[in-house]
Design a protein around this motif. Structure first.
Motif, PDB file in Angstrom:
ATOM      1  N   GLY A   1      27.902  49.473  46.563  1.00  0.00           N
ATOM      2  CA  GLY A   1      28.789  50.411  45.385  1.00  0.00           C
ATOM      3  C   GLY A   1      29.971  49.598  45.349  1.00  0.00           C
ATOM      4  N   VAL A   2      30.353  48.306  45.584  1.00  0.00           N
ATOM      5  CA  VAL A   2      31.412  47.639  45.136  1.00  0.00           C
ATOM      6  C   VAL A   2      31.360  46.871  43.796  1.00  0.00           C
ATOM      7  N   HIS A   3      31.888  47.127  43.069  1.00  0.00           N
ATOM      8  CA  HIS A   3      31.871  46.562  41.576  1.00  0.00           C
ATOM      9  C   HIS A   3      33.036  45.961  41.197  1.00  0.00           C
ATOM     10  N   HIS A   4      32.798  44.905  39.992  1.00  0.00           N
ATOM     11  CA  HIS A   4      33.829  44.178  39.228  1.00  0.00           C
ATOM     12  C   HIS A   4      33.623  44.317  37.851  1.00  0.00           C
ATOM     13  N   LEU A   5      34.413  44.304  36.818  1.00  0.00           N
ATOM     14  CA  LEU A   5      34.117  44.565  35.537  1.00  0.00           C
ATOM     15  C   LEU A   5      34.666  43.134  34.737  1.00  0.00           C
ATOM     16  N   ARG A   6      33.620  42.398  34.172  1.00  0.00           N
ATOM     17  CA  ARG A   6      34.072  41.122  33.294  1.00  0.00           C
ATOM     18  C   ARG A   6      33.010  41.093  32.305  1.00  0.00           C
ATOM     19  N   ARG A   7      31.627  41.211  32.903  1.00  0.00           N
ATOM     20  CA  ARG A   7      30.654  40.991  31.958  1.00  0.00           C
ATOM     21  C   ARG A   7      29.806  42.175  31.484  1.00  0.00           C
ATOM     22  N   LEU A   8      28.922  42.073  30.459  1.00  0.00           N
ATOM     23  CA  LEU A   8      28.300  43.149  29.872  1.00  0.00           C
ATOM     24  C   LEU A   8      27.407  43.870  30.846  1.00  0.00           C
TER      25      LEU A   8
ATOM     26  N   MET B   1      25.576  51.661  51.824  1.00  0.00           N
ATOM     27  CA  MET B   1      26.157  52.415  50.775  1.00  0.00           C
ATOM     28  C   MET B   1      27.621  52.589  51.276  1.00  0.00           C
ATOM     29  N   VAL B   2      28.676  52.711  50.395  1.00  0.00           N
ATOM     30  CA  VAL B   2      30.088  52.843  50.459  1.00  0.00           C
ATOM     31  C   VAL B   2      30.158  54.298  51.077  1.00  0.00           C
ATOM     32  N   LEU B   3      31.192  54.379  51.857  1.00  0.00           N
ATOM     33  CA  LEU B   3      31.498  55.702  52.377  1.00  0.00           C
ATOM     34  C   LEU B   3      33.144  55.988  52.217  1.00  0.00           C
TER      35      LEU B   3
ATOM     36  N   GLU C   1      42.837  56.218  54.724  1.00  0.00           N
ATOM     37  CA  GLU C   1      41.521  56.482  54.482  1.00  0.00           C
ATOM     38  C   GLU C   1      41.065  57.245  53.357  1.00  0.00           C
ATOM     39  N   HIS C   2      40.506  56.698  52.343  1.00  0.00           N
ATOM     40  CA  HIS C   2      40.169  57.395  50.889  1.00  0.00           C
ATOM     41  C   HIS C   2      38.567  57.443  50.740  1.00  0.00           C
ATOM     42  N   PRO C   3      38.152  58.714  50.845  1.00  0.00           N
ATOM     43  CA  PRO C   3      36.437  58.986  50.687  1.00  0.00           C
ATOM     44  C   PRO C   3      36.219  58.278  49.348  1.00  0.00           C
ATOM     45  N   ALA C   4      35.137  57.477  49.198  1.00  0.00           N
ATOM     46  CA  ALA C   4      34.456  56.593  48.267  1.00  0.00           C
ATOM     47  C   ALA C   4      32.961  56.720  48.152  1.00  0.00           C
ATOM     48  N   HIS C   5      32.275  56.708  47.038  1.00  0.00           N
ATOM     49  CA  HIS C   5      31.132  56.431  46.956  1.00  0.00           C
ATOM     50  C   HIS C   5      30.844  55.074  46.224  1.00  0.00           C
ATOM     51  N   ASP C   6      31.860  54.640  45.631  1.00  0.00           N
ATOM     52  CA  ASP C   6      32.161  53.238  44.806  1.00  0.00           C
ATOM     53  C   ASP C   6      33.367  52.616  44.501  1.00  0.00           C
ATOM     54  N   VAL C   7      33.466  51.593  44.877  1.00  0.00           N
ATOM     55  CA  VAL C   7      34.741  50.909  44.505  1.00  0.00           C
ATOM     56  C   VAL C   7      34.784  49.838  43.601  1.00  0.00           C
ATOM     57  N   LEU C   8      35.878  49.931  42.753  1.00  0.00           N
ATOM     58  CA  LEU C   8      35.817  48.835  41.655  1.00  0.00           C
ATOM     59  C   LEU C   8      37.139  48.031  42.072  1.00  0.00           C
ATOM     60  N   ALA C   9      36.971  46.708  42.303  1.00  0.00           N
ATOM     61  CA  ALA C   9      37.959  45.742  42.243  1.00  0.00           C
ATOM     62  C   ALA C   9      38.554  45.328  40.790  1.00  0.00           C
ATOM     63  N   ALA C  10      39.764  45.766  40.588  1.00  0.00           N
ATOM     64  CA  ALA C  10      40.316  45.419  39.408  1.00  0.00           C
ATOM     65  C   ALA C  10      41.577  44.817  39.608  1.00  0.00           C
ATOM     66  N   ILE C  11      41.592  43.654  40.190  1.00  0.00           N
ATOM     67  CA  ILE C  11      43.032  43.101  40.624  1.00  0.00           C
ATOM     68  C   ILE C  11      43.001  41.578  39.830  1.00  0.00           C
ATOM     69  N   GLY C  12      42.685  41.534  38.698  1.00  0.00           N
ATOM     70  CA  GLY C  12      43.225  40.323  37.940  1.00  0.00           C
ATOM     71  C   GLY C  12      41.811  39.550  37.719  1.00  0.00           C
TER      72      GLY C  12
END
Length: 425
Positions: free
Chosen positions: A127-134, A225-227, A236-247
């Motif tokens: 559940g750990v994601h990045h966003l750069r590509r289609l 899976m992410v908890l 501590e923050h509940p999470a089902h998914d995490v997005l790394a948007a750190i540049g």
């Protein structure tokens, strides 16, 4: 007919590379044009990945720079899903991942940037994601749909443009969103602290939670899976998914291995180019996110000599400029950096470059409370950057102010009744 005696190779399947290929044909180049991209998709634009396409407002096909058939019609040879492993400057060829090589007369490096990775435990969870590509946007759109349906939680590391735009998209699907940011306000590195609170309030009104002054230290999970996501202040923050948007970091490995000059990493790095986007090798050019361009006259008061801009307009304009330079035409690339963002009912355009520490005051004309205003960042009363928020058709005037280098009457600059066009003198 293509003249096989001259070959121009473009490495990079994004907007800069596609627009360079298009411009070569528009300028009448009849040699071979070869475009190499390490993704299997045809060249596409990146803004929809965090805006319209991710939010479900645009179809997937809308992201592509050209219709797929255009490349064959324009006799542009595509090598998609193919990586370039090395540039041999002596032999004037590029080596591909499949073991083949392609000779070039001129080479354009439009390799872009890649997302920075979280260096903490748990980043291997599904559940750990990045966003750069289609492909990232395809996956994240499905994730946001599921989170909204199931009242799931998304934790975003980073309150920059990508983090905020994804937060807005996620809330549109109904997902719960927490943004973790080490600075005290969003967008600190772009607009400074003076206007960051505006974006805090905008997102809070739409249900986004912020955790400022903290960094993620661990992502916990079970069965892959992410908890939850933990921060360095013990939260501590509940999470089902995490997005790394750190540049993002410029993809300079090819250039570095080939011995091309690079820009100072302390100011963003990238491939150092001259005002014609030519690298330290006269037959190799660079454009888009990876290119570090000399600051033109309007940037004389800044403490750096080059700037690397990771925005759509830079790729849109830099690709064609590099193509013309490759053809031997007279080129001076001195565009004022520009980008835009859409979040909920707020739309904005930003021109110029004024990171924290480069300016000595901010002047606002309009109503910040109503989110209808123009903000200016100045040094010695000279405009370095301007951002229009829900105010339109002023970008050209703002850019003329920046280019003019004129010392401003601050009262006139703040007065909505004083035409901006009259101040750029």
């Amino acid at each position: 007919m293509v003249d096989a005696h001259r070959t121009f190779v473009i490495v990079g399947g994004g907007l800069a590379g596609a627009k360079a290929a298009e411009s070569l044909r528009k300028e009448g180049f009849t040699g071979r044009v070869i475009l190499i991209g390490d993704e299997r998709d045809h060249p596409y634009e990146r803004p929809p990945l965090s805006k319209g396409y991710l939010a479900g407002k645009e179809e997937r096909d809308s992201v592509f720079v050209q219709e797929p058939a255009w490349y064959a019609q324009a006799q542009v040879e595509l090598h998609l899903g193919q990586s370039v492993t090395a540039v041999d400057r002596d032999a004037r060829c590029v080596h591909l991942g499949d073991g083949t090589s392609l000779r070039y007369d001129k080479l354009l490096l439009a390799t872009g940037a890649e997302p920075r990775r979280l260096d903490i435990p748990g980043t291997d969870l599904a559940g750990v994601h990045h966003l750069r590509r289609l492909a990232h946007a395809d996956r994240l759109r499905q994730v946001l749909t599921a989170l909204g349906r199931d009242n799931g939680h998304l934790v975003i590391a980073g309150a920059g443009w990508i983090g905020l735009e994804v937060a807005a998209a996620a809330r549109g699907y109904g997902a719960e969103v927490t943004v973790v940011e080490p600075e005290a306000t969003p967008l600190h590195r772009v607009i400074g602290p003076e206007l960051g609170q505006l974006f805090t309030e905008l997102h809070q009104e739409h249900g986004v939670r912020f955790h400022f002054g903290a960094r993620l230290t661990e992502i916990t999970g079970q069965d892959g899976m992410v908890l939850a996501a933990r921060t360095d202040d013990g939260e501590e923050h509940p999470a089902h998914d995490v997005l790394a948007a750190i540049g993002a970091a410029p993809r300079t490995a090819l250039a570095e291995a080939a011995g091309l000059a690079l820009a100072d990493r302390s100011t963003g790095g990238g491939i150092a180019v001259d005002s014609a986007l030519r690298t330290s090798d006269p037959d190799i050019f660079a454009a888009g996110d990876v290119a570090a361009v000399p600051l033109p006259g309007w940037g004389a008061s800044l403490a750096v000599d080059r700037v690397r801009v990771e925005h759509w307009a830079n790729a849109l304009n830099g690709g064609p400029a590099a193509a013309r330079a490759m053809l031997g035409l007279d080129v001076v690339y001195d565009r004022v950096p520009y980008f835009f963002s859409d979040q909920y009912d707020l739309g904005l355009e930003y021109s110029g470059w004024a990171p924290p520490g480069s300016y000595d005051q901010v002047v606002v004309r309009g109503d910040v409370g109503k989110r209808e205003f123009v903000a200016f960042w100045l040094k010695d009363r000279k405009v370095l950057a301007g951002m229009n928020v829900n105010v339109w058709d002023v970008t050209e005037d703002i850019q003329r102010l920046i280019r003019s280098g004129a010392r401003q009457d601050l009262d006139a600059l703040a007065d909505p009744n004083a035409p901006l066009a009259s101040l750029a003198t």
